[in-house]
Every structure is written in C-alpha cells, then in structure tokens.
Design a protein around this motif. Structure first.
Motif, PDB file in Angstrom:
ATOM      1  N   LEU A  80      38.995  39.967  27.226  1.00 47.33           N
ATOM      2  CA  LEU A  80      40.115  39.181  26.597  1.00 47.33           C
ATOM      3  C   LEU A  80      40.214  39.695  25.197  1.00 47.33           C
ATOM      4  N   ILE A 113      47.524  44.944  31.952  1.00 48.55           N
ATOM      5  CA  ILE A 113      46.934  43.873  32.723  1.00 48.55           C
ATOM      6  C   ILE A 113      46.598  44.331  33.876  1.00 48.55           C
ATOM      7  N   ALA A 117      42.479  44.223  35.369  1.00 45.21           N
ATOM      8  CA  ALA A 117      42.412  43.807  36.785  1.00 45.21           C
ATOM      9  C   ALA A 117      41.762  44.712  37.764  1.00 45.21           C
ATOM     10  N   VAL A 123      38.901  38.743  38.483  1.00 40.42           N
ATOM     11  CA  VAL A 123      40.183  38.265  38.010  1.00 40.42           C
ATOM     12  C   VAL A 123      41.094  38.350  38.978  1.00 40.42           C
ATOM     13  N   THR A 126      46.236  37.260  35.286  1.00 42.66           N
ATOM     14  CA  THR A 126      45.836  37.240  33.719  1.00 42.66           C
ATOM     15  C   THR A 126      47.372  36.895  33.329  1.00 42.66           C
ATOM     16  N   ASP A 138      52.896  37.797  32.794  1.00 43.62           N
ATOM     17  CA  ASP A 138      51.731  37.958  33.989  1.00 43.62           C
ATOM     18  C   ASP A 138      52.142  39.447  34.391  1.00 43.62           C
ATOM     19  N   LEU A 195      42.642  34.366  31.694  1.00 49.42           N
ATOM     20  CA  LEU A 195      42.049  34.766  33.014  1.00 49.42           C
ATOM     21  C   LEU A 195      42.077  33.931  34.074  1.00 49.42           C
TER      22      LEU A 195
END
Length: 604
Positions: A80, A113, A117, A123, A126, A138, A195
């Motif tokens: 993050l 993202i 991922a 995760v 996101t 997203d 997340l």
C-alpha cells in the motif's frame, strides 16, 4: 508352649487387630498427616508454578502468531505504501476534474493494481478512493462513489471516523480489508488505499508456520469484533459462543495473560499489533494442558498413597516387633507352673523379658512357693501393660513429632529446622533400636539424652539452658535404659511451659552409700508441699497417678520392678513461701544401686 512357634498365635490372642489400628492411627496422625499437609501446601505452590508456565507458553504462542501475522500484514502495508507514493496514484487522487487526462492517469493506476495483484496472492481486490473527486478506482477502472452499487464497510468508517494510520476491518466471513490513508505532498489526507485480503490464504500461511498448536488465535479490530480466527469452523459458531470469546478478549489487559474461570478456566493472552490499530489474542482451555496438570495431581495422589501404605507397614511392624518379645512373658503369665523348674535365667533382649528372667532367677535362688510367684506375676501383668504403652505411645514421641509437624508447616525447603530435626530424630531412634540392652551405662544414657536435648534446642532455641554436673568417674555405673529422657521432658512440659518455655534445667549425678543418685532440676513452676507429699506417696505405692504423669510413673515402676522397692523416683521442691518471692525449683531424683554392669553376661 513351644519356643519355636511364631509370635502370631500370641498376637491374635491379644487383640492384634485393635492394637494394629491404634498403632496405625498414631503413625498416620503424628507422622503421615503432617507430611501430607506439607504435600498439600507444596501442591498449591506447584499448581501455581504449572499455571505460570502454561500462561508463559500461551504468551509465547501468541507472540509467534503475532509476529507471523505482523510480518504478513506489514508486507501488505508495504504494498500500500509503495502504491500510495506512485505518481499516477497521487495524481489520480488529487485531480479535481475527471477529464480525459484523468482517465489516462486512471489507466496507469489500473496497470499498477494488476501488477501488485499478480505479486501478492493474498489480495483479491484493490480500491483507491479520492477525497478530492469522490472517485473510486479498482481493477475495472474509475467510477464515482455514488455509482458503485456495493461499497465495503471501510467507506462508512472512513467517512464518519477518518483514520490517520493503517487499520484492518472485517469485510465478510472470508475476507478482511487492510486500509492505509494517502497523503498529499503538503501532508494533507487526500484519499484511502484498500486491499481486500482473502482470509483462507492468510489462514493457510499461519498454519504452515506451525504456531497455533492447540489454542485459538484471534485478530480483533479496535471495536473488539473478530477479524480473523484460525478455527476452520469459526463461521459456524453460534452467536453466544462468539460473544464469550470476544468478551474474554475485551476484558483482558493488553500485554498480559489471565485465567478466566467463568468459562472453563480459559487462558487468554492479548497484545497489540505493531501499528496499534488491531489486536491479537491467543485463547487456550486449561484442560488442553492435561499432561502438566496430571503431573501435579499425580504428585499429590502418590504422596497420599505412599503415606497411607507407609503408615500401614510401619504400624504392622510396630505391632509385630512389640509382641514378638512378649511371647515368653505371656507364657509365664498364662502357665507359670511350666516355668517353675527353670533355674537359669534367659538372656533377655528387652525390658519385659529381662523382668521375666529376674523373676525366674529370684524364684530359683529363694525357692519361693508358687503362691508368691503368682503374686509377682499379677504385678508383672500390670507392668506389662504399662511397658507396652510406653513402647507404643511414649509422650516424647508425641511431643517430638508434634514439633516436627508445626515446623514442617512453617518452613518448607531443604536445610530448614524441620530437616535437621528429622535427622536427629532418626539418630535418636537408631540409638534406641541398635542397642536392645535393658541395662546400659550412665555414659550411654547421657549420649541418648543429649541427642534429645539437641532436638529440644531446635524447637526452643536458647530459651532453655541445660547445665551438667556429672563426674566422669560415674560413667561406668549402670541404670535402666531411657529413664532420664522422660524426666527431662516432664521438666520442660510441666515446669517450664508455664514460663513460656524459658528457664534452666540442671542434670546432676553423685554417689552416696552404695547408691547412684541422678537428679533433674528445673527453675520453673514450683509444687506446693501438699501436692508434693501426695505425689511422692503415689510414687511409693505406684497407685493413683493421673493420665498426664505416664512418663514419671513408668520410670518409677520400671526401676522398682528391676532393682526392688528401695529404689525409684522421688520429688523435691523449694518453692517460694509467698507470692512476692520468685525463685523456685523442682528436683526429681532417681535412685539406683551403684555397681558396674557385666554386659557380656547379663544383657547380650
């Protein structure tokens, strides 16, 4: 009776069972019961030690789980943090107008993202939310927050109670939200990175570290709601059970471990996460530590069993050893006519047989008629009961073991007064058992008495002072075994006890007119002349003694039985004439014929 027969028929004939139970009660109450009391005190201490060790183990397991979880979540927070510093993310969050340039920036953010991922299989989704333009980004792109039909719990919390540090929230039973604020270059909060983490993958990671063992590991948010539980069927728990655990965790102080007795002795340990925005807890049921608790219970149970069995064995041995030498004297009492022709006295190994031998030898020398022998046998029957009582239930055994009992309660551990006293008592009994002679020298009797005085010194310290006035030239004079100790004990209990066991005791010996005189004098409570005359009369006649004068009576009667009526015990006092005078003393004098004793011929 046949001399080769065992003592068992005699024992049975004289109510062995009743005396065995009596001996068992003495041994159990005076020896085993105090030891069991010590064991019970130690049991509570051992139980506390075990409980502390169990709680330490619980804390260690919590720390192991917390470290693994912190490392895992720290990795997510690093992800993050890196994303929040990306130029495309900062631009997308801080841009007010959602024009074409904005959507190009969003496309770059979506690629970021997707990249993150792929590198983190925990995760599932996101989310990037902007306070500036109310847009939510997203993996599918950017939408205005009002157009998103399903927003996670994080949004409501963020809008109503904005967080300024990373935190974790419950999403559903199978996932959690890991959140971190996004800050502008000027230090202003401008958005939030979220997340969505799959719990099953987190559970697989923690279980692969082998840290859970037999406890239950919890992660709770700041409100106390369970974020994660390593129990696979946690989702199937009823609401009441969940509330129980959450209540136990919420009621525990951070950084401490406690035992919750209300819910089956649960052990609860709680600690905060590194970021202090969620908590870890480890809960174990006390029954899960069966082995540790079994060791403590087994310790106490084995102590009880060993104590009872030992009491039975010791009581049986006392009864058998007491009655074995009685076989001959019982035969004399029951059938004296069978022994009238015996002219040679047997070689006794204890006091009762020594008395029997003397009776038979005296009859042979003086040719006493059968009726005189019958009269002496009647007297011997009375002496037999008292001598047995002295062997089985002596006052000094009671008082000595009573002392050991209370010292054992007060002091637990090696090298204390109790262990020292036990050692000296063992020596005291060994001296009494190794030498079976009835008649011993004054030197041997003094050695026995000094060992008893050492035991008294352990109990009373320097409050009682002993003085000796005995010439070594008298050491070879003989007397009956263990006659001084009851007199010294009598001086302590009846003379010095009213003065809180403080005072002086003087033991003296002197020769006069072919007699050996031994006196024991204390400066405790005096005896008035009326009581003194009555007591000396009882000593002379041998009748009318109270129950608490067993030691004095037995010593007097043993001396008279062995040496004759001209010898025995007498008491003298120089008590104060009135209440203003304080000096007083009581002197007990034992009288014996003074002659050297040929041990090889008479006592072996």
């Amino acid at each position: 009776m046949d001399g080769q027969k065992t003592a068992w028929p005699y024992i049975k004939g004289y109510k062995f069972n009743r005396l065995f139970l009596k001996n068992f009660a003495y041994v159990f109450i005076l020896v085993t019961l105090p030891l069991l009391l010590v064991l019970s005190l130690n049991y509570s201490k051992f139980q506390n030690v075990v409980n502390n060790r169990i709680m330490d183990t619980n804390e260690e397991l919590l720390q192991k789980n917390a470290v693994v979880t912190d490392n895992t979540i720290e990795g997510l927070l690093d992800t993050l943090d890196k994303m929040s510093r990306q130029e495309a993310v900062v631009d997308a969050v801080q841009t007010l107008e959602t024009d074409t340039a904005y959507h190009k920036t969003v496309a770059e953010v979506v690629k970021l993202i997707e990249t993150h991922a792929m590198s983190n299989n925990f995760v599932t989704s996101t989310y990037i939310y902007s306070d500036v333009n109310d847009m939510l980004i997203d993996s599918s792109g950017a939408q205005h927050i009002d157009q998103v039909w399903e927003i996670g719990k994080w949004y409501d919390l963020y809008k109503h109670e904005p967080m300024f540090y990373p935190y974790i929230l419950v999403n559903q039973t199978d996932s959690i939200f890991v959140c971190q604020p996004i800050w502008s270059a000027k230090g202003q909060r401008s958005g939030l990175l979220v997340l969505d983490v799959e719990l099953q993958k987190l559970r697989d990671l923690l279980e692969s570290q082998d840290t859970s063992q037999h406890g239950i590991f919890f992660i709770t948010d700041i409100s106390g709601q369970t974020i994660y539980c390593n129990e696979q069927d946690y989702a199937k728990w009823d609401e009441a059970r969940c509330r129980e655990y959450e209540s136990d965790i919420a009621g525990s102080e951070i950084g401490q471990t406690r035992i919750v007795e209300a819910h089956g002795n649960r052990i609860v340990s709680v600690m905060e996460s590194v970021h202090k925005s969620w908590r870890y807890a480890y809960v174990t049921q006390m029954p899960d530590y069966k082995e540790e608790n079994a060791v403590v219970r087994g310790f106490l149970l084995s102590g009880v069993i060993v104590g009872v069995v030992s009491s039975i064995i010791v009581a049986y041995l006392i009864t058998v050893l007491t009655y074995r030498p009685v076989k001959k004297i019982i035969s004399v009492i029951q059938n004296p006519q069978l022994h009238w022709d015996e002219t040679e006295a047997s070689k006794p190994s204890n006091e009762l047989l020594y008395i029997t031998s003397n009776i038979l030898a005296d009859r042979a020398e003086n040719e006493e008629p059968p009726e005189n022998l019958e009269e002496r046998i009647r007297a011997l029957r009375q002496a037999q009961f008292r001598a047995l009582q002295f062997q089985i239930d002596p006052h000094f055994l009671y008082n000595t073991l009573e002392t050991i009992k209370w010292n054992a309660v007060e002091e637990i551990g090696l090298g204390n007064k109790t262990s020292k006293m036990l050692t000296k008592v063992a020596r005291l009994y060994r001296m009494g058992l190794e030498n079976d002679d009835v008649i011993i020298t004054l030197k041997e009797e003094i050695e026995f008495l000094k060992l008893y005085i050492e035991i008294v010194g352990i109990r009373f310290g320097d409050s009682i002072t002993f003085h000796w006035n005995i010439d070594e030239s008298l050491y070879d004079c003989t007397l009956i075994k263990m006659c001084l100790q009851p007199i010294v004990e009598n001086a302590i209990q009846h003379g010095l006890r009213p003065k809180n066991y403080r005072g002086n005791i003087t033991i003296s010996a002197y020769y006069k007119e072919e007699c050996l005189y031994i006196s024991v004098e204390d400066d405790g409570q005096s005896i008035n002349q009326k009581d003194l005359d009555a007591l000396n009369k009882k000593l002379k006649t041998g009748a009318g003694f109270e129950e608490n004068k067993v030691g004095l009576r037995n010593v007097n009667e043993r001396i008279k039985l062995i040496y004759g009526k001209n010898y025995g015990v007498s008491i003298h006092s120089n008590g104060p004439e009135n209440e203003t005078e304080t000096e007083a003393s009581v002197r007990v004098v034992l009288t014996f014929p003074c002659r050297n004793f040929n041990r090889s011929e008479e006592t072996k």
